[in-house]
Design an enzyme around this catalytic site. Sequence first.
Site, PDB file in Angstrom:
ATOM      1  N   ILE A 320       0.802  -1.154   0.013  1.00  0.00           N
ATOM      2  CA  ILE A 320      -0.127  -0.023   0.175  1.00  0.00           C
ATOM      3  C   ILE A 320       0.959   1.339   0.131  1.00  0.00           C
ATOM      4  O   ILE A 320       0.442   2.147  -0.788  1.00  0.00           O
ATOM      5  CB  ILE A 320      -0.976   0.005   1.356  1.00  0.00           C
ATOM      6  CG1 ILE A 320      -2.177  -1.122   1.052  1.00  0.00           C
ATOM      7  CG2 ILE A 320      -1.549   1.305   1.547  1.00  0.00           C
ATOM      8  CD1 ILE A 320      -3.127  -1.116   2.338  1.00  0.00           C
ATOM      9  N   TRP A 323       2.251   1.707  -3.307  1.00  0.00           N
ATOM     10  CA  TRP A 323       1.430   2.129  -4.263  1.00  0.00           C
ATOM     11  C   TRP A 323       1.565   3.470  -4.409  1.00  0.00           C
ATOM     12  O   TRP A 323       1.185   4.070  -5.484  1.00  0.00           O
ATOM     13  CB  TRP A 323       0.378   1.558  -3.942  1.00  0.00           C
ATOM     14  CG  TRP A 323      -1.138   1.761  -5.023  1.00  0.00           C
ATOM     15  CD1 TRP A 323      -1.314   1.189  -6.141  1.00  0.00           C
ATOM     16  CD2 TRP A 323      -1.955   2.982  -4.731  1.00  0.00           C
ATOM     17  NE1 TRP A 323      -2.487   1.767  -6.525  1.00  0.00           N
ATOM     18  CE2 TRP A 323      -2.874   2.851  -5.921  1.00  0.00           C
ATOM     19  CE3 TRP A 323      -2.204   3.973  -3.773  1.00  0.00           C
ATOM     20  CZ2 TRP A 323      -3.651   3.633  -6.216  1.00  0.00           C
ATOM     21  CZ3 TRP A 323      -3.183   4.695  -3.966  1.00  0.00           C
ATOM     22  CH2 TRP A 323      -4.077   4.615  -5.182  1.00  0.00           C
ATOM     23  N   HIS A 324       1.367   4.210  -3.239  1.00  0.00           N
ATOM     24  CA  HIS A 324       1.336   5.646  -3.377  1.00  0.00           C
ATOM     25  C   HIS A 324       2.697   6.377  -3.838  1.00  0.00           C
ATOM     26  O   HIS A 324       2.467   7.486  -4.277  1.00  0.00           O
ATOM     27  CB  HIS A 324       1.205   6.290  -1.705  1.00  0.00           C
ATOM     28  CG  HIS A 324      -0.249   5.846  -1.386  1.00  0.00           C
ATOM     29  ND1 HIS A 324      -0.489   4.730  -0.621  1.00  0.00           N
ATOM     30  CD2 HIS A 324      -1.289   6.583  -1.340  1.00  0.00           C
ATOM     31  CE1 HIS A 324      -1.767   4.972  -0.304  1.00  0.00           C
ATOM     32  NE2 HIS A 324      -2.236   5.991  -0.819  1.00  0.00           N
ATOM     33  N   GLY A 325       3.709   5.610  -3.902  1.00  0.00           N
ATOM     34  CA  GLY A 325       4.946   6.574  -4.396  1.00  0.00           C
ATOM     35  C   GLY A 325       6.069   5.466  -4.360  1.00  0.00           C
ATOM     36  O   GLY A 325       6.314   4.886  -3.659  1.00  0.00           O
ATOM     37  N   PHE A 472      -0.963   9.574  -8.403  1.00  0.00           N
ATOM     38  CA  PHE A 472      -0.653   8.256  -7.899  1.00  0.00           C
ATOM     39  C   PHE A 472      -1.276   7.368  -9.163  1.00  0.00           C
ATOM     40  O   PHE A 472      -1.043   6.339  -9.160  1.00  0.00           O
ATOM     41  CB  PHE A 472      -1.368   7.888  -6.782  1.00  0.00           C
ATOM     42  CG  PHE A 472      -0.760   8.747  -5.714  1.00  0.00           C
ATOM     43  CD1 PHE A 472       0.571   8.955  -5.719  1.00  0.00           C
ATOM     44  CD2 PHE A 472      -1.582   9.404  -4.680  1.00  0.00           C
ATOM     45  CE1 PHE A 472       1.134   9.791  -4.269  1.00  0.00           C
ATOM     46  CE2 PHE A 472      -1.068  10.099  -3.454  1.00  0.00           C
ATOM     47  CZ  PHE A 472       0.324  10.172  -3.515  1.00  0.00           C
TER      48      PHE A 472
END
Length: 472
Positions: A320, A323-325, A472
């Site tokens: 997670i 996934w954001h960066g 994102f």
Amino acid sequence: MSFQSLHFLLFVGVVFALNRHFLDRIETRKNILLVASYYFYMCWDWRYAGLLLVISAVNFVAGRSIEASRTERGKRRWLAFSLMASLGVLACFKYANFFIDGAERLIAALGFAPDGPLLQVLLPVGISFFTFQSLSYTLDIFRGRERATDSFRDFALFVAFFPTVLSGPITRAREFLPQLEQPLPDSRERVEEGLVLIVRGFVKKIAFADVLALHLVNPAFAAPADYSPLFLLVAVYGFTFQLYMDLSGYTDIARGVAKLLGFELPQNFDRPYRALSVSNFWQRWHISMSGFFRDYLYFGIGGSKRGNVYLNLYVTFIAIGCWHGAGWNFVVYGLIHGSCVCFERWRRGRREARGLPATPQGPVARLCAILLTLQIVALSRILFRAPDLDSAAAYVAAMLRPVSDFAPFTAVGVATLVVAVLLHYLPRHLFAQTARAYLRAPVVVQGGVLAGLVLALLAVSPGAASFIYFQF
């Protein structure tokens, strides 16, 4: 095509009118929505419309092939093809710069210098969202929860549907495709609810998120050493509510536009800062994204039934974060939340074994749990907002080792934060009652309220800032 632009409002108006005109001609309606969705995406960056089409084609073919395969081995091969193609493209665009920068630093540490500037890859807007949305389709077919569609046009529309393509909500095919085959009954109430959602979304974005960014968040994170610890701490809470107002505002607009077009999208937020634990926070925050990781990653690697449940939780939350960066700050962000969820699970098991309630009982205990959870979420947001791990560490150091007492609070910034907090914790039924009262009012009154609200938003708007999750 900025959401705060006249271009977007005209675009939605034209699509709404055409959709209404061809409401009884389902195939024509689908064609209009597909063309409109690709036009919308190409207004952001026409070069990556082909990528959107390729991702759609890969998962459409994979889905049909998985369903047609007679052996488990054949199904797994087509699923692997879908995963490698989709996640490979996502990794290439989203994480290439991270590895390129790492290689550049390694070369410099070895005493060499690159002959020229290294390649930088431009991130296609919304790639994480439309990649995960299309992957959920093939994964559901593989698990027997979804039937493959025969229409590539319908599937392409599902992936590219313009209200969701940039920042979600991540919609499942079983939620969207049936609405294409059997459109929901035309309803004036749905249109009115859609307008209310759109207005609410713009209020969240313009009157709260953008104002908090201008008056508190951006100055603090640009030069934390210049400000007092109090200002930096308030800015952390400011960013916490900016992020919520920004993303939930986009979700409201997306769900509202979808309602205007006759579609229902899933709810994406449930008062996340009223959560009693970090685990509960992730059940309330960006529900479609956290649900994707829960259903397809956490359960896929074993969940609580196979392997070590704590390791499975750590893998999920690190994913997670990533996934954001692409950055170590996002890895640490995932580790913090994963550690909290693991501790809560361990503690919940210990309490249940002793016959104690798993959740806090009584108003004082619940209030303390909400406040503690908010502190963990808010302080971890420093890693989310800072561009890298070193910047996040510098921000924390400025909070702990004050070198300045400069605290340029503005009345607008503080008032906006206070109102945002109050609105978040007020009873939900007050908002429902206000919306119903507005919808029951005469058209003239509704128009006057809407005009006054637009003028107020124009007055407080600091400018057309992009939505945070577009990156994102």
